[in-house]
Write a protein that holds these residues in place. Structure first.
Motif, PDB file in Angstrom:
ATOM      1  N   MET A  70      79.211  42.308  25.392  1.00 27.19           N
ATOM      2  CA  MET A  70      78.343  42.269  24.363  1.00 27.19           C
ATOM      3  C   MET A  70      77.273  41.571  24.760  1.00 27.19           C
ATOM      4  O   MET A  70      77.158  40.844  25.875  1.00 27.19           O
ATOM      5  CB  MET A  70      79.068  41.077  23.391  1.00 27.19           C
ATOM      6  N   ARG A  71      76.077  41.841  24.348  1.00 31.32           N
ATOM      7  CA  ARG A  71      74.566  41.331  24.897  1.00 31.32           C
ATOM      8  C   ARG A  71      73.964  40.746  23.451  1.00 31.32           C
ATOM      9  O   ARG A  71      74.227  41.174  22.366  1.00 31.32           O
ATOM     10  CB  ARG A  71      73.558  42.635  24.915  1.00 31.32           C
ATOM     11  N   ILE A  72      73.629  39.487  23.697  1.00 35.10           N
ATOM     12  CA  ILE A  72      72.686  38.775  22.582  1.00 35.10           C
ATOM     13  C   ILE A  72      71.330  38.338  23.152  1.00 35.10           C
ATOM     14  O   ILE A  72      71.394  37.795  24.316  1.00 35.10           O
ATOM     15  CB  ILE A  72      73.357  37.383  22.351  1.00 35.10           C
ATOM     16  N   LYS A  73      70.336  39.089  22.444  1.00 35.72           N
ATOM     17  CA  LYS A  73      69.053  38.778  22.846  1.00 35.72           C
ATOM     18  C   LYS A  73      68.349  37.420  22.150  1.00 35.72           C
ATOM     19  O   LYS A  73      68.565  37.525  20.857  1.00 35.72           O
ATOM     20  CB  LYS A  73      68.080  39.776  22.493  1.00 35.72           C
ATOM     21  N   VAL A  74      67.802  36.734  22.973  1.00 28.63           N
ATOM     22  CA  VAL A  74      67.523  35.329  22.308  1.00 28.63           C
ATOM     23  C   VAL A  74      66.007  35.286  22.785  1.00 28.63           C
ATOM     24  O   VAL A  74      65.309  35.425  23.905  1.00 28.63           O
ATOM     25  CB  VAL A  74      67.991  34.282  23.026  1.00 28.63           C
ATOM     26  N   LEU A  75      65.032  35.337  21.366  1.00 32.33           N
ATOM     27  CA  LEU A  75      63.622  34.984  21.618  1.00 32.33           C
ATOM     28  C   LEU A  75      63.373  33.395  21.634  1.00 32.33           C
ATOM     29  O   LEU A  75      63.603  32.716  20.383  1.00 32.33           O
ATOM     30  CB  LEU A  75      63.109  35.705  20.665  1.00 32.33           C
ATOM     31  N   PHE A  76      62.831  32.986  22.630  1.00 29.03           N
ATOM     32  CA  PHE A  76      62.845  31.592  22.887  1.00 29.03           C
ATOM     33  C   PHE A  76      61.197  31.183  22.676  1.00 29.03           C
ATOM     34  O   PHE A  76      60.460  31.575  23.519  1.00 29.03           O
ATOM     35  CB  PHE A  76      63.310  31.274  24.298  1.00 29.03           C
ATOM     36  N   PHE A  77      60.853  30.524  21.537  1.00 28.07           N
ATOM     37  CA  PHE A  77      59.400  29.992  21.461  1.00 28.07           C
ATOM     38  C   PHE A  77      59.258  28.469  21.908  1.00 28.07           C
ATOM     39  O   PHE A  77      59.802  27.775  21.192  1.00 28.07           O
ATOM     40  CB  PHE A  77      59.299  30.391  19.817  1.00 28.07           C
ATOM     41  N   ASP A  78      58.690  28.315  22.731  1.00 29.61           N
ATOM     42  CA  ASP A  78      58.291  26.821  23.107  1.00 29.61           C
ATOM     43  C   ASP A  78      56.852  26.678  23.527  1.00 29.61           C
ATOM     44  O   ASP A  78      56.377  27.778  24.294  1.00 29.61           O
ATOM     45  CB  ASP A  78      59.179  26.334  24.357  1.00 29.61           C
ATOM     46  N   ASP A  79      56.091  25.774  23.141  1.00 30.39           N
ATOM     47  CA  ASP A  79      54.747  25.637  23.835  1.00 30.39           C
ATOM     48  C   ASP A  79      54.628  25.480  25.265  1.00 30.39           C
ATOM     49  O   ASP A  79      53.863  25.671  25.965  1.00 30.39           O
ATOM     50  CB  ASP A  79      54.214  24.363  23.017  1.00 30.39           C
ATOM     51  N   ASP A 136      70.174  37.889  27.095  1.00 32.64           N
ATOM     52  CA  ASP A 136      68.881  38.138  27.550  1.00 32.64           C
ATOM     53  C   ASP A 136      67.948  37.066  26.992  1.00 32.64           C
ATOM     54  O   ASP A 136      67.951  37.205  25.584  1.00 32.64           O
ATOM     55  CB  ASP A 136      68.759  39.480  26.990  1.00 32.64           C
ATOM     56  N   ILE A 137      67.370  36.678  27.541  1.00 34.39           N
ATOM     57  CA  ILE A 137      66.444  35.515  27.070  1.00 34.39           C
ATOM     58  C   ILE A 137      64.709  35.911  27.314  1.00 34.39           C
ATOM     59  O   ILE A 137      64.364  36.348  28.506  1.00 34.39           O
ATOM     60  CB  ILE A 137      66.574  34.262  27.930  1.00 34.39           C
ATOM     61  N   VAL A 138      64.083  36.149  26.134  1.00 30.33           N
ATOM     62  CA  VAL A 138      62.680  36.282  26.181  1.00 30.33           C
ATOM     63  C   VAL A 138      61.994  34.924  25.799  1.00 30.33           C
ATOM     64  O   VAL A 138      62.161  34.488  24.810  1.00 30.33           O
ATOM     65  CB  VAL A 138      62.304  37.633  25.106  1.00 30.33           C
TER      66      VAL A 138
END
Length: 173
Positions: A1-10, A51-53
């Motif tokens: 299984m794949r989980i895509k994480v969109l990581f917003f940080d300054d 998967d981390i973006v």
């Protein structure tokens, strides 16, 4: 299984990097690395690839979500340099993320959004939850992957809940 994480940080923004020395961002960089490592280490043992973006462009939230199609969003609540630039007031750092959160929730009502900050207070958490945060984390000042390992299970749980609520069936779960 794949989980895509969109990581917003300054910490990922050019604006933040221009205003702060490498020594000033070392703790944040270590914290980010420990989360990335904790998520990467899960692949073989639990059969989940994360998967981390990473993005420091909070104003580009809409196009990033559309283009990246994340399964979950991880959102830092304090954007000090962006608040200084937008409002000329560093004390409004939380307004940057909460404004974005409110818009994200309207456009993407089922996307799990995990908000975090260091030493949150009741008012901060309530504001985040009232605007649509799915879950809230305290940014712990320990930058070792084992401390952040439980984050992967939180992500899996939130995605499973979203799938149940939307009646999306996935044989991987």
């Amino acid at each position: 299984m794949r989980i895509k994480v969109l990581f917003f940080d300054d910490i990922f923004s050019d604006l933040f990097r221009e205003k702060h020395s490498a020594e000033e961002v070392a703790w944040d960089d270590s914290w980010i690395d420990s989360i990335s490592t904790a998520l990467d280490e899960s692949t073989q043992r639990i059969g989940v690839n994360f998967d981390i973006v990473k993005s420091g462009e909070i104003d580009a939230w809409e196009s990033l979500i559309k283009n990246e199609a994340p399964d979950i969003l991880l959102l830092d609540l304090f954007w000090v340099e962006q608040a200084q630039q937008k409002y000329n007031d560093r004390n409004r750092a939380i307004d940057i993320s909460l404004d974005a959160l409110q818009k994200i929730r309207k456009s993407f009502p089922t996307l799990p959004v995990v908000c975090y900050t260091i030493k949150p207070d009741y008012e901060t958490m309530e504001r985040a939850f009232n605007l649509g945060a799915t879950f809230f984390l305290e940014k712990v000042p320990i930058a070792i992957p084992e401390v952040h390992s439980s984050l992967k299970y939180i992500f899996i749980y939130l995605i499973r809940q979203m799938q149940k609520e939307n009646l999306i069936l996935d044989s991987d779960f």
